[in-house]
Structure formats: C-alpha cells, structure tokens
Design a protein around this motif. Sequence first.
Motif, short mmCIF file in Angstrom:
data_model
loop_
_atom_site.label_atom_id
_atom_site.label_comp_id
_atom_site.label_asym_id
_atom_site.label_seq_id
_atom_site.Cartn_x
_atom_site.Cartn_y
_atom_site.Cartn_z
N UNK A 10 0.82 -1.18 0.00
CA UNK A 10 0.00 0.00 0.00
C UNK A 10 0.87 1.26 0.00
N UNK A 11 2.04 1.19 0.59
CA UNK A 11 2.93 2.35 0.64
C UNK A 11 3.34 2.78 -0.76
N UNK A 12 3.52 1.83 -1.66
CA UNK A 12 3.89 2.17 -3.03
C UNK A 12 2.80 3.01 -3.68
N UNK A 13 1.55 2.62 -3.49
CA UNK A 13 0.44 3.37 -4.07
C UNK A 13 0.29 4.74 -3.42
N UNK A 14 0.52 4.82 -2.12
CA UNK A 14 0.45 6.11 -1.43
C UNK A 14 1.54 7.06 -1.91
N UNK A 15 2.73 6.53 -2.12
CA UNK A 15 3.82 7.35 -2.65
C UNK A 15 3.47 7.84 -4.04
N UNK A 16 2.96 6.96 -4.89
CA UNK A 16 2.59 7.35 -6.25
C UNK A 16 1.50 8.41 -6.25
N UNK A 17 0.48 8.21 -5.43
CA UNK A 17 -0.61 9.18 -5.37
C UNK A 17 -0.10 10.53 -4.86
N UNK A 18 0.77 10.52 -3.86
CA UNK A 18 1.32 11.77 -3.32
C UNK A 18 2.15 12.49 -4.38
N UNK A 19 2.91 11.75 -5.14
CA UNK A 19 3.73 12.36 -6.20
C UNK A 19 2.85 13.00 -7.27
N UNK A 20 1.78 12.32 -7.63
CA UNK A 20 0.87 12.87 -8.64
C UNK A 20 0.20 14.14 -8.13
N UNK A 21 -0.22 14.13 -6.86
CA UNK A 21 -0.81 15.33 -6.26
C UNK A 21 0.20 16.47 -6.25
N UNK A 22 1.48 16.13 -6.07
CA UNK A 22 2.53 17.14 -6.05
C UNK A 22 2.94 17.60 -7.44
N UNK A 23 2.36 16.99 -8.49
CA UNK A 23 2.62 17.46 -9.84
C UNK A 23 3.31 16.48 -10.77
N UNK A 24 3.65 15.29 -10.31
CA UNK A 24 4.31 14.30 -11.16
C UNK A 24 3.35 13.84 -12.25
N UNK A 25 3.82 13.76 -13.49
CA UNK A 25 2.96 13.37 -14.61
C UNK A 25 3.46 12.14 -15.37
N UNK A 26 4.47 11.48 -14.83
CA UNK A 26 5.00 10.28 -15.47
C UNK A 26 5.58 9.37 -14.39
N UNK A 27 5.85 8.13 -14.76
CA UNK A 27 6.46 7.23 -13.78
C UNK A 27 7.85 7.71 -13.39
N UNK A 28 8.58 8.27 -14.35
CA UNK A 28 9.91 8.80 -14.04
C UNK A 28 9.80 9.93 -13.02
N UNK A 29 8.83 10.81 -13.21
CA UNK A 29 8.65 11.92 -12.28
C UNK A 29 8.20 11.42 -10.90
N UNK A 30 7.37 10.39 -10.88
CA UNK A 30 6.96 9.80 -9.61
C UNK A 30 8.17 9.21 -8.89
N UNK A 31 9.02 8.51 -9.64
CA UNK A 31 10.24 7.94 -9.06
C UNK A 31 11.18 9.01 -8.52
N UNK A 32 11.29 10.13 -9.25
CA UNK A 32 12.14 11.23 -8.79
C UNK A 32 11.58 11.85 -7.52
N UNK A 33 10.26 12.02 -7.47
CA UNK A 33 9.64 12.58 -6.27
C UNK A 33 9.87 11.66 -5.09
N UNK A 34 9.68 10.35 -5.30
CA UNK A 34 9.86 9.37 -4.23
C UNK A 34 11.29 9.37 -3.71
N UNK A 35 12.26 9.50 -4.61
CA UNK A 35 13.66 9.48 -4.21
C UNK A 35 14.06 10.72 -3.42
N UNK A 36 13.37 11.84 -3.66
CA UNK A 36 13.75 13.07 -2.98
C UNK A 36 12.75 13.51 -1.91
N UNK A 37 11.76 12.68 -1.62
CA UNK A 37 10.76 13.03 -0.60
C UNK A 37 11.41 13.11 0.78
N UNK A 38 10.97 14.04 1.60
CA UNK A 38 11.55 14.15 2.95
C UNK A 38 11.18 12.95 3.83
N UNK A 39 12.00 12.71 4.82
CA UNK A 39 11.81 11.56 5.71
C UNK A 39 10.46 11.59 6.41
#
Length: 157
Positions: free
Chosen positions: A1-30
């Motif tokens: 479920x954490x994977x889906x929550x990370x993806x949804x959070x990245x999209x809400x933050x403006x990510x529009x591709x899987x690459x952008x979602x991955x970049x958001x996830x890698x740089x998200x604060x602790x």
Amino acid sequence: MAVLLVAASAVVAGARSYAAIGQWAASAPQHALTRLGTRVVGLLNVRVARGTATIRRVAAQVGPDGLADPTGADPAGGQPLAVNGKSARGSRGRETPAAHLLAAVASDGRTVTQPRIPDKTNEITCFASLLQPYDLTGVTVTPDALHTQRDHARFLV
C-alpha cells in the motif's frame, strides 16, 4: 500500500509520469515517507521509497479501477450519484485495447466505485452490478444517455 500512497502523493505534487513519480519518491523528505509507511533500511533507520520500476509494476497490477473502491464512499444517505463510462487515457497497449471504466460519482465529487468493463462486453451489461452492492433508497441516480434502458429503470425502481 505504501507504493500506491507514494505514487498518489507524487501525482498530487505534480508528477505526470512514472519517471517523475520515481524522482519525487527518491527526494521526498523523511517525515513524508514515514507518514506514507515506506520501508526502513540500514542502521540509521532511513525511510526509502521503492524505485520507479516497482511503482510502475504495482500500478499496472492494481489497474485503473483498483483505488476507487477502497477510497470510495457508500452513497447511502440520499446523496445523488452520476453514472458514466469512459476509456482510461493512456491505458491502451500495442496488443490491448484501452481500459473502459464505468464510474458512479457522488455529488461531492468522490468516486463511489469504478470497475473496469470486461473485454467483449459494454457498460450497459455492467450497470446493475455496479450499483447492486449499495442501498439506493432515496438516492437519485443520473446515468448518461446510454443507460436509458428499461432494465436499468426497473433495477433502480
């Protein structure tokens, strides 16, 4: 479920591709990764999100209709529902047709349910099964013109 929550959070933050979602996830604060329930690694207990490939694989397994039911709401209580079908943008593959979804949306904009229409059928045959699990007493259901069918009217009454 954490994977889906990370993806949804990245999209809400403006990510529009899987690459952008991955970049958001890698740089998200602790603190964000902690709230999203990501895994802990190492002796320093650092939170780490899954990579882009894993996010893409999980999203493909869940499918376009996979999040609507867990996050939806029961329409009981008289809130009007709109029912409409759409093809999911970007879901068509080389060998597979686009995913066709039938959604029931409450008047406040929440998706109550949104299953995928099985291949070789259409949304007319899925109308009753879409709404069957819910108590529709006192609920106004407004389907699109395709659903002006006698069987649908009988089901609703």
